[in-house]
Design a protein around this motif. Structure first.
Motif, PDB file in Angstrom:
ATOM      1  N   ASP A 100       0.857  -1.251   0.064  1.00  0.00           N
ATOM      2  CA  ASP A 100       0.004   0.081   0.115  1.00  0.00           C
ATOM      3  C   ASP A 100       0.785   1.269   0.005  1.00  0.00           C
ATOM      4  O   ASP A 100       1.361   1.809   1.009  1.00  0.00           O
ATOM      5  N   LYS A 101       0.946   1.895  -1.198  1.00  0.00           N
ATOM      6  CA  LYS A 101       2.001   3.076  -1.356  1.00  0.00           C
ATOM      7  C   LYS A 101       1.059   4.283  -1.099  1.00  0.00           C
ATOM      8  O   LYS A 101       1.799   5.388  -0.768  1.00  0.00           O
ATOM      9  N   ALA A 102      -0.333   4.176  -0.946  1.00  0.00           N
ATOM     10  CA  ALA A 102      -1.158   5.275  -0.607  1.00  0.00           C
ATOM     11  C   ALA A 102      -1.148   5.313   0.918  1.00  0.00           C
ATOM     12  O   ALA A 102      -1.824   6.248   1.295  1.00  0.00           O
ATOM     13  N   TYR A 103      -0.472   4.436   1.634  1.00  0.00           N
ATOM     14  CA  TYR A 103      -0.652   4.502   3.061  1.00  0.00           C
ATOM     15  C   TYR A 103      -0.283   5.879   3.528  1.00  0.00           C
ATOM     16  O   TYR A 103      -0.831   6.504   4.702  1.00  0.00           O
ATOM     17  N   PHE A 104       1.104   6.328   2.979  1.00  0.00           N
ATOM     18  CA  PHE A 104       1.553   7.585   3.344  1.00  0.00           C
ATOM     19  C   PHE A 104       0.878   8.810   2.775  1.00  0.00           C
ATOM     20  O   PHE A 104       1.119   8.752   1.545  1.00  0.00           O
TER      21      PHE A 104
END
Length: 116
Positions: A100-104
């Motif tokens: 999940d690169k959208a986490y940050f």
């Protein structure tokens, strides 16, 4: 971003960390700890939208409790929702989970392994 819960079955093998390039924003690589030196030092997300080295102790590992009272996550992990999640570059590094690169917020080159 789907389910942000860390996946506890993420592989323990160290990922390549190829998605992170050291620069003025990313002072170290959270997957390989490149850029950090010293026992117990970990590279983790900072408040400036990049990554930096945090001094020891960083002892919590995959899916262990983390935070103010529980302690910081060891190298290669990030404290996500009170549990240490494995850092990743892509889904192939997360076993049955996803990277999940959208986490940050603000986007970073690495993400964390979460359940699908």
């Amino acid at each position: 971003a789907g389910n942000p819960t860390p996946i506890c079955t993420a592989p323990t093998a160290t990922a390549s960390g190829a998605c992170v390039t050291l620069d003025a924003k990313n002072l170290c690589n959270p997957i390989t700890t490149e850029g950090c030196t010293g026992a117990g030092v970990a590279c983790d997300a900072n408040d400036q939208g990049g990554f930096e080295c945090f001094p020891a102790p960083n002892t919590q590992t995959l899916c262990m409790a983390c935070g103010e009272s529980a302690g910081r996550c060891a190298a290669g992990f990030h404290c996500a929702l009170g549990q240490c999640a494995r850092y990743c570059c892509d889904d192939s590094e997360c076993g049955a989970g996803t990277c999940d690169k959208a986490y940050f917020e603000g986007g970073r080159p690495a993400g964390v392994c979460v359940g699908k």
